[in-house]
Design an enzyme around this catalytic site. Sequence first.
Site, PDB file in Angstrom:
ATOM      1  N   SER A   5      37.493  10.033  67.587  1.00  0.00           N
ATOM      2  CA  SER A   5      38.190   8.625  68.110  1.00  0.00           C
ATOM      3  C   SER A   5      37.759   8.784  69.793  1.00  0.00           C
ATOM      4  O   SER A   5      38.494   9.036  70.618  1.00  0.00           O
ATOM      5  CB  SER A   5      39.673   8.788  68.079  1.00  0.00           C
ATOM      6  N   LEU A  12      37.217   6.458  71.935  1.00  0.00           N
ATOM      7  CA  LEU A  12      37.961   5.538  72.774  1.00  0.00           C
ATOM      8  C   LEU A  12      39.344   5.795  72.767  1.00  0.00           C
ATOM      9  O   LEU A  12      40.067   5.365  73.531  1.00  0.00           O
ATOM     10  CB  LEU A  12      37.850   3.901  72.180  1.00  0.00           C
ATOM     11  N   ASP A  13      39.724   6.615  71.942  1.00  0.00           N
ATOM     12  CA  ASP A  13      41.314   7.137  72.255  1.00  0.00           C
ATOM     13  C   ASP A  13      41.234   8.310  73.465  1.00  0.00           C
ATOM     14  O   ASP A  13      41.816   7.926  74.422  1.00  0.00           O
ATOM     15  CB  ASP A  13      41.628   8.135  71.057  1.00  0.00           C
ATOM     16  N   HIS A  14      40.051   8.941  73.415  1.00  0.00           N
ATOM     17  CA  HIS A  14      39.956   9.881  75.044  1.00  0.00           C
ATOM     18  C   HIS A  14      39.583   8.915  75.961  1.00  0.00           C
ATOM     19  O   HIS A  14      40.590   9.013  76.983  1.00  0.00           O
ATOM     20  CB  HIS A  14      38.683  10.641  74.601  1.00  0.00           C
ATOM     21  N   GLN A  57      42.324  -0.963  74.576  1.00  0.00           N
ATOM     22  CA  GLN A  57      41.527  -0.021  74.303  1.00  0.00           C
ATOM     23  C   GLN A  57      39.986  -0.387  73.934  1.00  0.00           C
ATOM     24  O   GLN A  57      38.938   0.182  74.296  1.00  0.00           O
ATOM     25  CB  GLN A  57      41.937   0.684  73.127  1.00  0.00           C
TER      26      GLN A  57
END
Lengths: 413, 418
Positions: free
Chosen positions: B178, B180-182, B212
Amino acid sequence: MGALDGLSVLDCSDPRGHFAGKLLAGLGADAIKVEPPGGDIGRSYGPFLDDQPGPERSLYWWHYAAGKRSLALDLHSADGIELFLQLAGDADVVLETSQPGRGRPFDPLALSDYCPELVVLSLTPFGQTGPWRDHAWSDAVGLALGGPMGSCGYDNIPGTPPIRPTEHHAAHISGYFAATAACTALYERQESGLGQHIDIAMHECMGFTIESSAPWALYEQHPLIRQAGRHAGPQPTEPWQYPTADGRLINIFGMPRSEASWLALVAFIQEHGMGQNLSELELLDGRKRQLGLQQPSVAVMLQDIAEFIAAHEAEEIYAGAQAAGAAWSIIRTPDECLADEHWHARGFFVDVEHEERDLTVTFPGAPYILSETPWTHGRRAPLLGEHTREILCGQLGLSDEELGALIAAGVAQ
Amino acid sequence: MTDSEPNTKPPLDGVRVVDFTWIVAGPTCTRLLGDLGAEVIRVENEQTLDSIRFGRPHPNGFDPPDSGAMFNWLDRNKRSITVNARHPDGLDLIKRLIRVSDVVVENYSSRILENWGLSFEEQRAENPQIIYVSLSGFGHSGPQRDYSTWGPTAQALSGLTAMSGLPEAPEPAGWGYSYLDHMAGFTAAAAITAALKHRRETGQGQWIDLSQVETGMALTGSATLDFTVNGRRYRETGNPPGNRSVWPQAAPHNTYPTAGDDNWIMITCTSDAEWEAFCEVSDHPHWRTDRRFATLPARLRHEDELDEQIGSWTAGQDGRALMQRLQAADVPAGVVQNGVDLVVSDPQMKAREWTVTRDHPVIGEHLTDGLQIHFSRTPAHRDRPGPPLGEANQYVFGELLGLSDERIAELQMNGAMG
């Protein structure tokens, strides 16, 4: 006003730091891009306006240098470095990306000692120390060595390599660490009155950006299997990307967790006369729908879902699934994002005037909406040396003759 | 590399963060803030625990919720309290905590905090200087604010998934985690530190509304401009390009196989000088004068042959030794490393003490990974492990909020804490 209004950033970065500088400019700092006479190497990166290369035609540059001013000054000349040090004396942040043993124009630690109130930010491939500190580097090499690329690729095409996602993601990842570091040091300086030197190794930034690869490595020394379009994992998992009737792809990772949402999704699919197996009672149990465990119930579920997706168009599937509470998505290309009204309603895309070309260009805009200190895109990327005169004469008080001599000597442009 | 030494304060010392985050995006942000010295207080609820607490692996056979490696990795340097925000007394506790805090971070769907009675306006009524970060898929405005994302969904919608893969493959490779979580977490941290700096100067707090997907689209500048300026759609020219470089133009620029099973080296020559150096190191110096490869335009025209020849040369060679030979000639080259390589065999990470051993009250000694920002004067730190559930209840409710032991016992009994 911006959060960094009134602060001055000397951005001496190469492409490793172009994004970091853009972030600081967007937060309101006066970011001066210090580039060599002849132009920053980023001006040679495509794509180009009408596909014709040229220092003022690089769309890469238009994006990453937007909101900055340009000072064309040769930092490898004695006159150039002297002027730079004068500017640094009045600046708040110096951003630099040179590797310690590769002929850098100034020593950032010495600069930090020389200007105690200055925040000197060194964003380099491997940091200031260690056996690789001077290794040759590119963004792709950074993503390979740092870990992100090792998790990306295909499980279903034998013999294919790990895949590097395109664009300059090593610079993107570390750019955020650099921006955070600069803001943090400036915040701390408000209390202490002191700047400091900051050593950021892009390699270490990559190492924090690999999600579950990190704990699996730290605790079990267990590598993960890379898989197309989904998380690398310790074991193989089911595919998430399914083709639609109109030749696009849907990602179904966000399967409903709640029963209400699951029933809404099933109803949406069954309204179209498909998905009869989705009424199986065991699928009411959220655990029996959980992807990643290779359960027989999930295989049946995915077969019905794949058939439904294959028979319908992407936008219809996306809207229906999201309305049911399933976080499915369309796999879009950047140009396709511009067609989505949601982003326009939020003001994400920004129009910027390129007045000398009589051109208005739409850019991706703010990565965050700050309510009181809005991020600003700023004006179009600077022409080469566009602000050399106003900085050297206006700020440092050089006469026109002195500037002329510097230009004639190739020190400034 | 320097971890905090006695008598040095980390740079965000004194900043208190009320942390409603879960999964990966929000916790990435608050891990960074915690490393930088902020006091991060995770507000957890026993009925809806962060699933990361249950994520594998579970070292030494201990059971969740306190043993998970993923949790301990991502949530180090934080404290944990248990509160039920849907209980009136629980909501009151949260409001009292907000009064003595600086930042509130959450990454729920866009209406959750509003439904609890903790909209930005309601938070500001408790604390006029509060900095509130809502980190969601689509942001808190716009027609699709009720849509939701996970990291992979957001990546797909932003364009980033489509930009990763082999041109001939039926689907993109995308991102194997993930991303885009980071990135949303990092974006939030940058915005928060900027807002803290602004607040120290002006006394003004603010709301940071972070989507996000927007953080992802902000990373597609060149491709977006190629469309808005040149009218070219991304797929028109055979994209995605695999491991080759379209912008800037460079060849060779690819992964090549090395000895062993599934081992690869990335070699990128971004200038003629690097190409010439590469030819010298290779056992094929004639590549340099070969008309197919002598100039960059020629190499780009003959890139299939070029890659095939280089691949034949690298296959069977030891990747790390080859990397060293190429690096000695100043050719950008690096083996493709995974997480285990970073932890076990990367000499650079070793030299900079990227991993260190720390203790944890449940799982005992374990490795934790590095700090990314090394300040010369106010070092960051990584001393506190991921918090056992509710470990800071006494500290927060007793010491910070000044509740009596009797009141705390009462709140435990009536379901406000739990």
